[in-house]
Design a protein around this motif. Structure first.
Motif, short mmCIF file in Angstrom:
data_model
loop_
_atom_site.label_atom_id
_atom_site.label_comp_id
_atom_site.label_asym_id
_atom_site.label_seq_id
_atom_site.Cartn_x
_atom_site.Cartn_y
_atom_site.Cartn_z
N VAL A 1 -16.52 36.69 57.82
CA VAL A 1 -16.86 37.59 56.70
C VAL A 1 -17.60 39.33 57.27
CG1 VAL A 1 -17.46 38.18 54.43
CG2 VAL A 1 -15.88 36.09 55.27
N ALA A 2 -18.96 38.66 57.49
CA ALA A 2 -19.91 39.44 57.77
C ALA A 2 -19.47 40.37 58.34
CB ALA A 2 -20.70 39.00 57.96
N ILE A 3 -18.79 40.10 60.09
CA ILE A 3 -18.24 40.56 60.40
C ILE A 3 -16.97 41.46 60.86
CG2 ILE A 3 -17.30 40.22 63.29
CD1 ILE A 3 -19.28 37.99 63.71
N THR A 4 -16.28 40.72 60.47
CA THR A 4 -14.79 41.28 59.44
C THR A 4 -15.59 42.77 58.67
OG1 THR A 4 -13.70 39.30 59.82
CG2 THR A 4 -13.50 41.65 58.42
N ASN A 5 -16.34 42.44 57.60
CA ASN A 5 -16.75 43.50 56.95
C ASN A 5 -17.44 44.53 58.41
OD1 ASN A 5 -15.74 42.26 55.02
ND2 ASN A 5 -17.55 41.37 53.95
N GLU A 6 -17.99 44.45 58.89
CA GLU A 6 -18.23 45.38 59.09
C GLU A 6 -17.62 45.80 60.73
OE1 GLU A 6 -21.91 45.35 63.15
OE2 GLU A 6 -22.66 43.76 61.27
N GLN A 7 -16.95 45.96 61.30
CA GLN A 7 -16.23 46.03 61.86
C GLN A 7 -15.18 47.16 60.87
OE1 GLN A 7 -14.01 42.65 63.58
NE2 GLN A 7 -15.24 42.80 65.28
N THR A 8 -14.63 46.47 60.10
CA THR A 8 -13.99 47.50 58.83
C THR A 8 -14.98 48.97 58.88
OG1 THR A 8 -14.59 46.26 56.79
CG2 THR A 8 -12.75 46.12 57.98
#
Length: 130
Positions: free
Chosen positions: A121-128
């Motif tokens: 989730v943290a990686i996905t949020n950072e990418q978005t």
């Protein structure tokens, strides 16, 4: 209260013990009591220059018998499932099992899966956000 010793990296529990001068010792046989008393006398006179009679000094030492609370079959299984190279690691493991602080493999797996999900989730949020 419980007392244990390490043999070949595994914990084994004493069923009974003795208390001498506020210190509790685990024993397996009655002959251990004499060995412990001899050790107490040797420690007491280790740095002394005075002469002493070992038998007289041992006879002066009073002891109280103690019966230890054994671990449950489940606790014993958890404790003896692992072997350790050091007494300190073994002691920490025994204490955590006896205090009910150990986790089952399913609980460990669930924690790992939760951490992985949080990281995703943290990686996905950072990418978005980029």
């Amino acid at each position: 209260m419980y007392k244990f010793y390490m043999k070949n990296g595994t914990a084994y529990f004493y069923e009974r013990g003795v208390e001498i001068d506020g210190t509790v010792y685990g024993i397996r046989t009655d002959s251990d009591i004499l060995r412990i008393k001899r050790s107490v006398v040797n420690s007491k006179f280790a740095e002394s220059e005075e002469d002493f009679d070992m038998n007289v000094e041992i006879a002066k030492i009073q002891h109280t018998g103690i019966t230890f609370e054994p671990p449950t079959a489940e606790q014993l299984e958890q404790i003896q499932a692992k072997t350790f190279a050091s007494m300190s690691e073994l002691k920490q493991h025994v204490q955590s099992v006896m205090n009910g602080e150990t986790m089952s493999q399913d609980e460990i797996n669930a924690m790992l899966l939760l951490k992985i999900a949080e990281m995703e989730v943290a990686i996905t949020n950072e990418q978005t956000t980029n």
